[in-house]
Write a protein that holds these residues in place. Sequence first.
Motif, short mmCIF file in Angstrom:
data_model
loop_
_atom_site.label_atom_id
_atom_site.label_comp_id
_atom_site.label_asym_id
_atom_site.label_seq_id
_atom_site.Cartn_x
_atom_site.Cartn_y
_atom_site.Cartn_z
N ALA A 1 109.51 44.43 31.84
CA ALA A 1 108.45 44.83 30.92
C ALA A 1 107.14 44.14 31.32
O ALA A 1 106.06 44.75 31.29
CB ALA A 1 108.83 44.46 29.49
N LEU A 2 107.25 42.87 31.73
CA LEU A 2 106.04 42.13 32.11
C LEU A 2 105.39 42.75 33.35
O LEU A 2 104.16 42.82 33.45
CB LEU A 2 106.39 40.66 32.36
N GLU A 3 106.23 43.20 34.30
CA GLU A 3 105.68 43.87 35.49
C GLU A 3 104.84 45.08 35.07
O GLU A 3 103.78 45.35 35.63
CB GLU A 3 106.82 44.39 36.39
N GLY A 4 105.33 45.79 34.06
CA GLY A 4 104.59 46.96 33.58
C GLY A 4 103.25 46.56 32.98
O GLY A 4 102.23 47.22 33.21
N VAL A 5 103.25 45.46 32.23
CA VAL A 5 101.99 44.98 31.63
C VAL A 5 101.02 44.58 32.75
O VAL A 5 99.82 44.91 32.70
CB VAL A 5 102.25 43.78 30.68
N ALA A 6 101.56 43.91 33.76
CA ALA A 6 100.70 43.49 34.89
C ALA A 6 100.11 44.70 35.61
O ALA A 6 98.94 44.70 36.01
CB ALA A 6 101.49 42.62 35.85
N MET A 7 100.91 45.75 35.75
CA MET A 7 100.39 46.99 36.38
C MET A 7 99.21 47.52 35.58
O MET A 7 98.19 47.92 36.13
CB MET A 7 101.49 48.06 36.44
N GLU A 8 99.38 47.52 34.25
CA GLU A 8 98.29 48.04 33.41
C GLU A 8 97.04 47.17 33.50
O GLU A 8 95.92 47.69 33.48
CB GLU A 8 98.75 48.12 31.95
N LEU A 9 97.25 45.85 33.61
CA LEU A 9 96.09 44.96 33.75
C LEU A 9 95.34 45.31 35.04
O LEU A 9 94.11 45.41 35.06
CB LEU A 9 96.54 43.49 33.78
N THR A 10 96.10 45.48 36.11
CA THR A 10 95.48 45.85 37.39
C THR A 10 94.73 47.17 37.25
O THR A 10 93.61 47.34 37.76
CB THR A 10 96.57 45.99 38.48
N ASP A 11 95.34 48.10 36.52
CA ASP A 11 94.76 49.43 36.38
C ASP A 11 93.47 49.45 35.56
O ASP A 11 92.76 50.46 35.53
CB ASP A 11 95.78 50.39 35.74
N CYS A 12 93.18 48.34 34.88
CA CYS A 12 91.92 48.27 34.13
C CYS A 12 90.75 47.91 35.05
O CYS A 12 89.59 48.09 34.67
CB CYS A 12 92.02 47.23 33.02
N GLY A 13 91.05 47.37 36.22
CA GLY A 13 89.97 47.02 37.15
C GLY A 13 88.99 46.02 36.57
O GLY A 13 87.77 46.12 36.80
N TYR A 14 89.48 45.04 35.84
CA TYR A 14 88.58 44.05 35.23
C TYR A 14 87.89 43.20 36.29
O TYR A 14 88.56 42.51 37.06
CB TYR A 14 89.35 43.10 34.31
N PRO A 15 86.56 43.17 36.33
CA PRO A 15 85.87 42.36 37.34
C PRO A 15 86.18 40.87 37.23
O PRO A 15 86.13 40.16 38.23
CB PRO A 15 84.38 42.62 37.05
N LEU A 16 86.45 40.38 36.02
CA LEU A 16 86.66 38.93 35.85
C LEU A 16 88.10 38.50 36.13
O LEU A 16 88.38 37.31 36.14
CB LEU A 16 86.29 38.51 34.42
N LEU A 17 88.99 39.45 36.33
CA LEU A 17 90.40 39.09 36.52
C LEU A 17 90.66 38.82 38.01
O LEU A 17 90.73 39.74 38.82
CB LEU A 17 91.31 40.21 35.99
N HIS A 18 90.78 37.53 38.33
CA HIS A 18 90.89 37.13 39.74
C HIS A 18 92.33 36.91 40.19
O HIS A 18 92.55 36.44 41.30
CB HIS A 18 90.06 35.87 39.99
#
Length: 326
Positions: free
Chosen positions: A49-66
């Motif tokens: 489930a966490l992998e899925g959440v991480a995929m969604e975070l990546t899919d947001c393309g947040y500039p501040l997420l390093h």
Amino acid sequence: MVQPIRVAVTGAAGQIGYSLLFRIASGEMLGPNQPVILQLLELPVAMNALEGVAMELTDCGYPLLHGIEMADSPMQAFENADVVMLVGSKPRGPGMERADLIRENGPIFVGQGKAIDAVASADAKVVVVGNPCNTNCLIAAAQASRVPLANFTAMTRLDHNRSVGQIAEKSNSTAAEVRNMLIWGNHSPTMVPDYSRATVGGQPVADALPSDWLHSEFDTTVRTRGKAIINARGKSSAASAANAAINHIHDWFLGTGSNDYVSMAVPSDGSYGVPEGLIYSFPCRITAPWTYEIVQGLELNDDLQARIQRSADELSQERETVAELL
Ligand code: NAD
Ligand code: LMR
């Protein structure tokens, strides 16, 4: 370039996690110029489930997420963490009090406190959300002598925000017009919603709103809102809890703004007669990043004083219950 802040979040695939992570990554928690690296902890069964959440975070393309790191062990998840948000633990169900969770959830905070001590930044800032959050925070802090005790806090900001919301609604105002509300004590029904210095639209709340409503309905609603939400939703609060966690860390880092103080559960230094060491919600003022002071000298009437004492007594009792975990 501004160095990223490493934010560890436990229970990252849970209800609160799902509302929290995206707002941290977007910059709502640490500001629009502060990059972050998320270090996410989950139980082994929830890693998919966490992998899925991480995929969604990546899919947001947040500039501040390093960066996004995932782990099923706190020793890995907390490595060099600057901020540690301890959410992962069991929520209560209908008919339970938060304190009923202590036997099951308390031990989680022993292992996590030890991991903070071993691998997190020596100046890591910790907020405990998992219930019963004040005493879980006490347990975690007791394991981590390398990190200053003052860095261990628990979340009563949800109760604070609930009281602001109630006053705004009743007075047909906006939440922005409500200032200086305060929650004392434990995140439990003994908490003390204190409106004695609060204002709405510049007017004292005590003058703007009927005193019988403030004494009875307002007070009870704030103290029992968690239960009301569980009864209505079948699950405990999640989006509002994540929002409060964002507010707690935001203000700790960036300041209390137009309020003279906010409510944070922090280690008592004996202020207002609360026994030293209990994790107790006080009026906290933040004027420099990652510091706070317990505001001194607030006048309390006899009723408030007695209730503040009662909530402290309850926390002393909880401390005795978990003595073997400290
Ligand atoms: P949830 O069950 O939806 O999610 C909890 C997550 O934590 C799950 O994904 C679970 O796998 C994970 N988890 C459990 N044990 C763990 C451990 N040892 N290490 C890492 N992860 C672990 O629950 P939720 O609704 O997100 O609530 C989490 C906690 O927050 C509960 O204890 C709840 O009572 C508390 N809470 C506190 C407040 C507050 O105001 N302080 C508000 C709301 C909820
Ligand atoms: C809340 O206040 O909503 C949370 O602490 C969840 C609960 O069990 O009440």
